[in-house]
Design a protein around this motif. Structure first.
Motif, PDB file in Angstrom:
ATOM      1  N   PHE A 164      -4.119   3.365   9.247  1.00 56.83           N
ATOM      2  CA  PHE A 164      -3.807   2.179  10.050  1.00 56.83           C
ATOM      3  C   PHE A 164      -4.471   1.004   9.350  1.00 56.83           C
ATOM      4  O   PHE A 164      -5.692   0.895   9.307  1.00 56.83           O
ATOM      5  CB  PHE A 164      -4.303   2.320  11.492  1.00 56.83           C
ATOM      6  CG  PHE A 164      -3.733   1.258  12.397  1.00 56.83           C
ATOM      7  CD1 PHE A 164      -2.454   1.399  12.924  1.00 56.83           C
ATOM      8  CD2 PHE A 164      -4.460   0.123  12.705  1.00 56.83           C
ATOM      9  CE1 PHE A 164      -1.901   0.410  13.738  1.00 56.83           C
ATOM     10  CE2 PHE A 164      -3.926  -0.863  13.526  1.00 56.83           C
ATOM     11  CZ  PHE A 164      -2.640  -0.720  14.049  1.00 56.83           C
ATOM     12  N   LEU A 165      -3.628   0.170   8.740  1.00 58.58           N
ATOM     13  CA  LEU A 165      -4.115  -0.931   7.905  1.00 58.58           C
ATOM     14  C   LEU A 165      -4.136  -2.234   8.701  1.00 58.58           C
ATOM     15  O   LEU A 165      -3.106  -2.640   9.239  1.00 58.58           O
ATOM     16  CB  LEU A 165      -3.189  -1.078   6.692  1.00 58.58           C
ATOM     17  CG  LEU A 165      -3.572  -2.126   5.661  1.00 58.58           C
ATOM     18  CD1 LEU A 165      -4.879  -1.769   4.967  1.00 58.58           C
ATOM     19  CD2 LEU A 165      -2.468  -2.284   4.620  1.00 58.58           C
ATOM     20  N   ASN A 208      -8.323  -2.975  -4.526  1.00 61.55           N
ATOM     21  CA  ASN A 208      -9.389  -2.263  -3.817  1.00 61.55           C
ATOM     22  C   ASN A 208      -8.881  -1.604  -2.536  1.00 61.55           C
ATOM     23  O   ASN A 208      -9.382  -0.554  -2.131  1.00 61.55           O
ATOM     24  CB  ASN A 208     -10.561  -3.205  -3.499  1.00 61.55           C
ATOM     25  CG  ASN A 208     -11.363  -3.494  -4.750  1.00 61.55           C
ATOM     26  OD1 ASN A 208     -11.310  -2.735  -5.726  1.00 61.55           O
ATOM     27  ND2 ASN A 208     -12.083  -4.598  -4.756  1.00 61.55           N
ATOM     28  N   THR A 209      -7.887  -2.227  -1.912  1.00 62.65           N
ATOM     29  CA  THR A 209      -7.303  -1.627  -0.707  1.00 62.65           C
ATOM     30  C   THR A 209      -6.641  -0.295  -1.076  1.00 62.65           C
ATOM     31  O   THR A 209      -6.787   0.707  -0.370  1.00 62.65           O
ATOM     32  CB  THR A 209      -6.258  -2.587  -0.076  1.00 62.65           C
ATOM     33  OG1 THR A 209      -6.896  -3.826   0.206  1.00 62.65           O
ATOM     34  CG2 THR A 209      -5.658  -2.010   1.190  1.00 62.65           C
ATOM     35  N   LEU A 214       0.842  -1.208   0.000  1.00 60.71           N
ATOM     36  CA  LEU A 214       0.000   0.000   0.000  1.00 60.71           C
ATOM     37  C   LEU A 214       0.875   1.255   0.000  1.00 60.71           C
ATOM     38  O   LEU A 214       0.633   2.197  -0.769  1.00 60.71           O
ATOM     39  CB  LEU A 214      -0.932   0.007   1.220  1.00 60.71           C
ATOM     40  CG  LEU A 214      -1.769   1.277   1.370  1.00 60.71           C
ATOM     41  CD1 LEU A 214      -2.693   1.470   0.177  1.00 60.71           C
ATOM     42  CD2 LEU A 214      -2.579   1.254   2.666  1.00 60.71           C
ATOM     43  N   ALA A 215       1.920   1.265   0.842  1.00 63.33           N
ATOM     44  CA  ALA A 215       2.760   2.460   0.943  1.00 63.33           C
ATOM     45  C   ALA A 215       3.452   2.758  -0.393  1.00 63.33           C
ATOM     46  O   ALA A 215       3.539   3.917  -0.812  1.00 63.33           O
ATOM     47  CB  ALA A 215       3.796   2.273   2.053  1.00 63.33           C
ATOM     48  N   VAL A 258      -7.304   1.624  -3.732  1.00 59.39           N
ATOM     49  CA  VAL A 258      -8.343   2.590  -4.130  1.00 59.39           C
ATOM     50  C   VAL A 258      -9.016   3.182  -2.887  1.00 59.39           C
ATOM     51  O   VAL A 258      -9.215   4.400  -2.783  1.00 59.39           O
ATOM     52  CB  VAL A 258      -9.395   1.898  -5.048  1.00 59.39           C
ATOM     53  CG1 VAL A 258     -10.611   2.777  -5.254  1.00 59.39           C
ATOM     54  CG2 VAL A 258      -8.754   1.527  -6.382  1.00 59.39           C
ATOM     55  N   GLU A 259      -9.333   2.314  -1.920  1.00 58.90           N
ATOM     56  CA  GLU A 259     -10.018   2.775  -0.703  1.00 58.90           C
ATOM     57  C   GLU A 259      -9.097   3.701   0.115  1.00 58.90           C
ATOM     58  O   GLU A 259      -9.547   4.713   0.659  1.00 58.90           O
ATOM     59  CB  GLU A 259     -10.464   1.553   0.120  1.00 58.90           C
ATOM     60  CG  GLU A 259     -11.205   1.852   1.395  1.00 58.90           C
ATOM     61  CD  GLU A 259     -12.472   2.703   1.223  1.00 58.90           C
ATOM     62  OE1 GLU A 259     -12.913   2.920   0.089  1.00 58.90           O
ATOM     63  OE2 GLU A 259     -12.996   3.181   2.253  1.00 58.90           O
ATOM     64  N   ALA A 260      -7.812   3.364   0.196  1.00 56.02           N
ATOM     65  CA  ALA A 260      -6.874   4.209   0.956  1.00 56.02           C
ATOM     66  C   ALA A 260      -6.760   5.585   0.302  1.00 56.02           C
ATOM     67  O   ALA A 260      -6.769   6.614   0.998  1.00 56.02           O
ATOM     68  CB  ALA A 260      -5.509   3.534   1.028  1.00 56.02           C
ATOM     69  N   ILE A 261      -6.687   5.622  -1.018  1.00 55.61           N
ATOM     70  CA  ILE A 261      -6.581   6.918  -1.714  1.00 55.61           C
ATOM     71  C   ILE A 261      -7.852   7.741  -1.472  1.00 55.61           C
ATOM     72  O   ILE A 261      -7.793   8.946  -1.196  1.00 55.61           O
ATOM     73  CB  ILE A 261      -6.323   6.709  -3.227  1.00 55.61           C
ATOM     74  CG1 ILE A 261      -4.927   6.112  -3.430  1.00 55.61           C
ATOM     75  CG2 ILE A 261      -6.460   8.031  -4.003  1.00 55.61           C
ATOM     76  CD1 ILE A 261      -4.610   5.684  -4.854  1.00 55.61           C
ATOM     77  N   ARG A 262      -9.004   7.059  -1.500  1.00 52.82           N
ATOM     78  CA  ARG A 262     -10.265   7.765  -1.256  1.00 52.82           C
ATOM     79  C   ARG A 262     -10.274   8.351   0.169  1.00 52.82           C
ATOM     80  O   ARG A 262     -10.608   9.517   0.371  1.00 52.82           O
ATOM     81  CB  ARG A 262     -11.448   6.803  -1.452  1.00 52.82           C
ATOM     82  CG  ARG A 262     -12.800   7.489  -1.469  1.00 52.82           C
ATOM     83  CD  ARG A 262     -13.951   6.495  -1.401  1.00 52.82           C
ATOM     84  NE  ARG A 262     -14.022   5.790  -0.127  1.00 52.82           N
ATOM     85  CZ  ARG A 262     -14.466   6.300   1.014  1.00 52.82           C
ATOM     86  NH1 ARG A 262     -14.909   7.550   1.047  1.00 52.82           N
ATOM     87  NH2 ARG A 262     -14.482   5.601   2.123  1.00 52.82           N
TER      88      ARG A 262
END
Ligand code: DC
Length: 217
Positions: free
Chosen positions: A128-129, A193-194, A16-17, A196-200
């Protein structure tokens, strides 16, 4: 801009990072690799991870080349990193480097366990993932198969539980969400999707901050 990404082992923080760094055009630092370098240099010198004094010495004499060592990502070094990272003086030795990196002119994404709480408490956005431990164990099992180092699922699950417990219960800079962190549970989300959701979440958060600041001025 500084983005903090924290979370337990195998939650997908690194992936993600890296994706966030690419999306927002920021530098990326995987802070776990610093603790892994300390553990690896101790292992290469034949030292025991429990030797706090030698761990502190290793942290003060970090060997940057170890970042590319093939053993850096092994489970043994991950467990060693979890042990040496509990020593307060080891954390202190690595703190300024992380803060300097975070404040590099182009901005940065740092991932780890204490980025939002200790290293960059003033980060512009904090994620916080998390993911359920059995989901993380399955993902780690798959990763280990893909890199040719398969391990039994139950061994991986037990190791993750041990690592979570050690990282979250240490007195200095334990793994925990900052009060202002954006929580993201990826148990039922794929990699894409993770991201996309983090960017949102981050964009919504940054927009809210801008609105609040303009209302106050
Ligand atoms: O993210 P990782 O698996 O590479 O991290 C290895 C260990 O390093 C982890 O179990 C705890 C420690 N760590 C830490 O204490 N603080 C950080 N900011 C990053 C990692």
């Amino acid at each position: 801009m500084i983005i903090a990404v924290d979370g337990p082992s195998a939650s997908g923080k690194g992936t993600l990072a890296r994706a966030l760094a690419e999306h927002f055009k920021l530098e990326h630092l995987d802070t776990g690799s610093l603790y892994r370098c300390v553990a690896l240099s101790m292992q290469l010198a034949g030292h025991n991870f429990q030797d706090e004094a030698l761990a502190i010495k290793a942290a003060h004499h970090l060997v940057p080349e170890l970042i590319n060592h093939p053993a850096l990502r092994t489970e043994t070094i991950g467990a060693g990193a979890s042990i040496v990272s509990a020593y307060p003086a080891v954390r202190q030795a690595l703190l300024q480097f992380q803060r300097d990196f975070a404040h590099s002119p182009s901005g940065a994404v740092l991932d780890g366990r204490d980025i939002g709480t200790v290293v960059c408490p003033d980060a512009d956005a904090k994620i916080f993932l998390t993911a359920a431990v059995d989901v993380r164990a399955r993902r780690r099992e798959q990763e280990l198969i893909e890199c040719g180092m398969p391990q039994p699922y139950l061994t991986i699950l037990a190791d993750l539980n041990k690592r979570d417990e050690r990282d979250a219960s240490r007195p200095t800079a334990p793994l925990k969400a900052a009060p202002d962190a954006l929580l993201l549970d990826s148990s039922n989300l794929g990699k894409e999707n993770t991201i996309v959701e983090a960017i949102r979440l981050i964009n919504t958060h940054l927009l809210q901050k801008v609105r609040l600041t303009s209302e106050q001025s």
